[in-house]
Design an enzyme around this catalytic site. Structure first.
Site, mmCIF file in Angstrom:
data_model
loop_
_atom_site.group_PDB
_atom_site.id
_atom_site.type_symbol
_atom_site.label_atom_id
_atom_site.label_comp_id
_atom_site.label_asym_id
_atom_site.label_seq_id
_atom_site.Cartn_x
_atom_site.Cartn_y
_atom_site.Cartn_z
ATOM 1 N N GLN A 28 0.821 -1.314 0.089
ATOM 2 C CA GLN A 28 0.205 -0.017 0.113
ATOM 3 C C GLN A 28 1.074 0.961 -0.387
ATOM 4 O OE1 GLN A 28 -1.702 0.358 3.537
ATOM 5 N NE2 GLN A 28 -3.727 1.424 3.197
ATOM 6 N N GLY A 29 0.411 1.833 -0.883
ATOM 7 C CA GLY A 29 2.029 3.261 -1.287
ATOM 8 C C GLY A 29 0.858 4.035 -1.446
ATOM 9 N N SER A 61 0.810 6.858 2.853
ATOM 10 C CA SER A 61 1.403 7.920 3.647
ATOM 11 C C SER A 61 2.538 8.184 2.842
ATOM 12 C CB SER A 61 1.965 6.737 4.120
ATOM 13 O OG SER A 61 1.063 6.234 5.075
ATOM 14 N N GLU A 75 -10.321 -1.050 4.948
ATOM 15 C CA GLU A 75 -9.122 -1.567 5.677
ATOM 16 C C GLU A 75 -9.098 -1.005 7.251
ATOM 17 O OE1 GLU A 75 -5.562 0.839 4.979
ATOM 18 O OE2 GLU A 75 -3.994 0.038 6.544
ATOM 19 N N SER A 82 -4.592 7.070 12.357
ATOM 20 C CA SER A 82 -4.041 7.194 13.520
ATOM 21 C C SER A 82 -5.707 6.908 14.645
ATOM 22 C CB SER A 82 -2.976 8.384 13.876
ATOM 23 O OG SER A 82 -4.017 9.407 14.120
ATOM 24 N N ASN A 83 -5.811 6.124 15.596
ATOM 25 C CA ASN A 83 -6.360 6.432 16.283
ATOM 26 C C ASN A 83 -7.117 8.491 16.759
ATOM 27 O OD1 ASN A 83 -6.770 3.798 16.365
ATOM 28 N ND2 ASN A 83 -6.936 3.521 18.782
ATOM 29 N N GLU A 84 -6.399 9.245 16.779
ATOM 30 C CA GLU A 84 -7.149 10.594 17.249
ATOM 31 C C GLU A 84 -7.866 10.862 16.054
ATOM 32 O OE1 GLU A 84 -4.264 9.476 18.115
ATOM 33 O OE2 GLU A 84 -3.441 9.313 19.908
HETATM 34 C C1 LIG Z 1 3.386 -0.845 11.523
HETATM 35 C C2 LIG Z 1 3.009 1.178 10.646
HETATM 36 C C3 LIG Z 1 2.539 0.021 9.927
HETATM 37 C C4 LIG Z 1 1.880 0.841 7.782
HETATM 38 N N1 LIG Z 1 1.689 0.114 7.168
HETATM 39 C C5 LIG Z 1 1.477 1.441 6.360
HETATM 40 C C6 LIG Z 1 1.257 0.931 4.573
HETATM 41 O O1 LIG Z 1 1.616 -0.254 4.236
HETATM 42 N N2 LIG Z 1 0.708 1.714 3.592
HETATM 43 C C7 LIG Z 1 0.860 2.555 4.429
HETATM 44 O O2 LIG Z 1 0.767 3.283 2.936
HETATM 45 N N3 LIG Z 1 0.741 3.635 5.257
HETATM 46 C C8 LIG Z 1 1.378 2.911 6.148
HETATM 47 N N4 LIG Z 1 1.387 3.209 7.351
HETATM 48 C C9 LIG Z 1 1.342 5.098 7.419
HETATM 49 C C10 LIG Z 1 0.232 5.170 8.940
HETATM 50 O O3 LIG Z 1 -1.175 4.766 8.237
HETATM 51 C C11 LIG Z 1 0.410 6.880 8.829
HETATM 52 O O4 LIG Z 1 1.495 6.336 9.988
HETATM 53 C C12 LIG Z 1 -0.576 7.186 9.823
HETATM 54 O O5 LIG Z 1 -1.522 7.856 9.151
HETATM 55 C C13 LIG Z 1 -0.270 8.434 11.095
HETATM 56 O O6 LIG Z 1 0.729 9.453 10.082
HETATM 57 P P1 LIG Z 1 1.572 10.282 10.169
HETATM 58 O O7 LIG Z 1 3.068 8.532 10.407
HETATM 59 O O8 LIG Z 1 2.355 10.751 9.360
HETATM 60 O O9 LIG Z 1 1.438 10.715 12.013
HETATM 61 P P2 LIG Z 1 1.237 12.524 11.728
HETATM 62 O O10 LIG Z 1 -0.243 12.630 11.026
HETATM 63 O O11 LIG Z 1 2.052 13.103 11.902
HETATM 64 O O12 LIG Z 1 0.124 12.173 12.821
HETATM 65 C C14 LIG Z 1 0.858 12.108 14.745
HETATM 66 C C15 LIG Z 1 0.599 12.450 16.276
HETATM 67 O O13 LIG Z 1 -0.625 13.370 15.517
HETATM 68 C C16 LIG Z 1 -2.100 12.819 15.713
HETATM 69 N N5 LIG Z 1 -2.524 14.041 14.548
HETATM 70 C C17 LIG Z 1 -2.523 14.486 13.240
HETATM 71 N N6 LIG Z 1 -3.536 14.955 13.396
HETATM 72 C C18 LIG Z 1 -4.462 14.899 14.171
HETATM 73 C C19 LIG Z 1 -5.410 15.237 14.549
HETATM 74 N N7 LIG Z 1 -6.049 16.125 12.978
HETATM 75 N N8 LIG Z 1 -6.762 15.446 14.798
HETATM 76 C C20 LIG Z 1 -5.785 14.906 16.492
HETATM 77 N N9 LIG Z 1 -4.384 14.514 16.867
HETATM 78 C C21 LIG Z 1 -3.835 14.706 14.526
HETATM 79 C C22 LIG Z 1 -2.533 11.525 15.789
HETATM 80 O O14 LIG Z 1 -3.018 11.140 16.118
HETATM 81 C C23 LIG Z 1 -0.569 10.782 15.927
HETATM 82 O O15 LIG Z 1 -1.027 10.641 16.905
HETATM 83 C C24 LIG Z 1 1.841 2.033 8.527
HETATM 84 C C25 LIG Z 1 2.350 2.899 10.109
HETATM 85 C C26 LIG Z 1 2.949 2.473 10.971
HETATM 86 C C27 LIG Z 1 3.444 2.949 12.053
#
Ligand SMILES: Cc1cc2nc3c(=O)[nH]c(=O)nc-3n(C[C@H](O)[C@H](O)[C@H](O)COP(=O)(O)OP(=O)(O)OC[C@H]3O[C@@H](n4cnc5c(N)ncnc54)[C@H](O)[C@@H]3O)c2cc1C
Length: 393
Positions: free
Chosen positions: A126-127, A129, A246, A378-380
């Site tokens: 899945q590409g 993020s 998902e 994320s859960n938030e």
């Molecule tokens: C083990 C793992 C596997 C993954 N696999 C894939 C994959 O196969 N393909 C893919 O494309 N992606 C994948 N991901 C990416 C995943 O979907 C993202 O990490 C996720 O969406 C969070 O984005 P971020 O890491 O950029 O964090 P950020 O978006 O920078 O968030 C950082 C923190 O801020 C909080 N936050 C952000 N925005 C808000 C808001 N509006 N309100 C309240 N809180 C907020 C978040 O909850 C988090 O705690 C994976 C991630 C992990 C950790």
């Protein structure tokens, strides 16, 4: 709906259990029970066995090779896999790109890809993020420009966190095709062969000592236009549909049940003041609190599946409830297990290969599960979605 299991449901459960007992390599079962990583060959072998039985694609319509199960049967099937434990069919294939192609793909794309997705002849990643686009996925910057002859997109950019992309043959990818329009409006989905010139996969080793996620660099990768899913700049609707699928898959209630059972079994072997740790009121209270919430979640999940069956649609916003609660409870169960294991919990997952050391994967499991409340949105962010749709009316 009637939430009790019928005689037929119990018979179905027994059938699934028998299949797992006869078909699953006991070494794979043991590795999963000890939360150790499986090899690609082990995952592929199991999915092919499921596919031979017609069980690799539980949620697909019958005309595309699905088994025609009810929502309850799909639930029972997953529950049995999780409790056995046995591997799930590869989610990227079966819960993500498969349903997307069934809904949005051309007949040619369906014919070309769906059988190979089901049989895991092609492994998909899945590409989505990117370093600056996770929660705010619509901020993604990977660019795709149509070539002068209109035959190819030329794609450049960086993706991050691609789960098991080191095994992948293909990546369903979100790219920006119209930088001028609103963020959501300029996104397109492309199917990129991972062996294309210009694709580089770089490993990320996580806190549990494992290599499951990766960075993927795309440097002027040429992608034929017939590998676009849906219309250009209409990828956001597809993305929302895919993320719903998902999220429902992330609850993994059976896995939480197994973690609790293991915590209880382990606690029963830990001497305490009067009896064992399992006899202590505090421990029992913690286990019961998780189990009660898990039961409520199980009922919620069944209701969601039933509603999906009745309206023939994909998962709705309630998938976010299941995602949040399911991952919170799995984390709580892994914490209970960590407490029960005490100092025995500490060592990395792949450092040993001996059943006597099985407890030592517990810390790694605990760390692995920290990510469950991040991936799949994320859960938030799920709570924001719920607030917007349910509380604002
Ligand atoms: C083990 C793992 C596997 C993954 N696999 C894939 C994959 O196969 N393909 C893919 O494309 N992606 C994948 N991901 C990416 C995943 O979907 C993202 O990490 C996720 O969406 C969070 O984005 P971020 O890491 O950029 O964090 P950020 O978006 O920078 O968030 C950082 C923190 O801020 C909080 N936050 C952000 N925005 C808000 C808001 N509006 N309100 C309240 N809180 C907020 C978040 O909850 C988090 O705690 C994976 C991630 C992990 C950790």
């Amino acid at each position: 709906m009637d939430l009790r299991f019928s005689e037929a449901d119990h018979a179905f459960r027994a059938e699934v259990r028998r299949f797992i007992e006869t078909e699953l390599d006991p070494r794979v079962r043991r590795k999963l029970a000890e939360h150790r990583a499986l090899t690609k060959a082990e995952i592929v072998d199991w999915q092919r066995r499921l596919n031979t039985r017609g069980w690799a694609t539980p949620s697909w319509p019958v005309e595309h090779g699905g088994p025609g199960w009810s929502a309850v049967q799909r639930y029972i099937f997953l529950d049995e896999l999780h409790q056995a434990p046995a591997p799930e069919p590869l989610s990227f294939n079966v819960n993500m790109i498969g349903p997307v192609l069934i809904r949005f793909g051309t007949p040619e794309q369906q014919q070309r890809f769906l059988p190979r997705i089901a049989n895991l002849d092609d492994w998909w990643a899945q590409g989505f993020s990117e370093p600056g686009a996770g929660s705010d996925l619509a901020a993604l910057k990977t660019r795709a420009v149509l070539s002068d002859d209109g035959q190819h997109y030329v794609v450049s950019g960086q993706k991050i966190w691609q789960g098991m992309a080191q095994h992948a043959d293909w990546m369903f990818t979100l790219v920006r095709t119209d930088p001028a329009s609103k963020p959501q409006a300029g996104i397109t989905m492309l199917l990129i062969p991972m062996r294309s010139p210009g694709v580089t996969v770089r490993p990320i080793v996580t806190l549990d000592g494992r290599h499951e996620v990766n960075e993927v660099f795309l440097d002027e990768v040429r992608v034929p236009v017939d590998l676009r899913v849906g219309d250009e700049n209409r990828g956001w609707d597809i993305t929302k549909y895919l993320l719903g699928h998902e999220r429902t898959g992330i609850a993994r209630i059976g896995m939480t049940k197994r973690l609790i059972a293991r915590a209880k079994a382990l606690a029963a072997s830990v001497p305490a003041e009067h009896g064992t740790l399992a006899d202590q009121a505090r421990f029992r209270e913690q286990a019961a609190a998780i189990e009660i919430e898990l039961k409520a979640l199980e009922i919620t999940q069944l209701r969601l599946l039933d509603a999906m069956r009745e309206n023939g649609q994909g998962p709705d916003v309630r998938a976010s409830i299941v995602k949040v609660k399911g991952t919170e409870l799995r984390q709580a169960a892994s914490e209970l297990l960590l407490q029960a294991a005490g100092p025995r919990a500490w060592r990395c997952a792949d450092e040993f290969d001996d059943a006597a050391d099985a407890d030592t994967t517990i810390a790694a499991t605990y760390f692995t599960l920290r990510a469950a409340s991040i991936y799949g949105g994320s859960n938030e962010v799920q709570k924001n979605i719920l607030a917007k749709h349910l509380l604002q009316g």
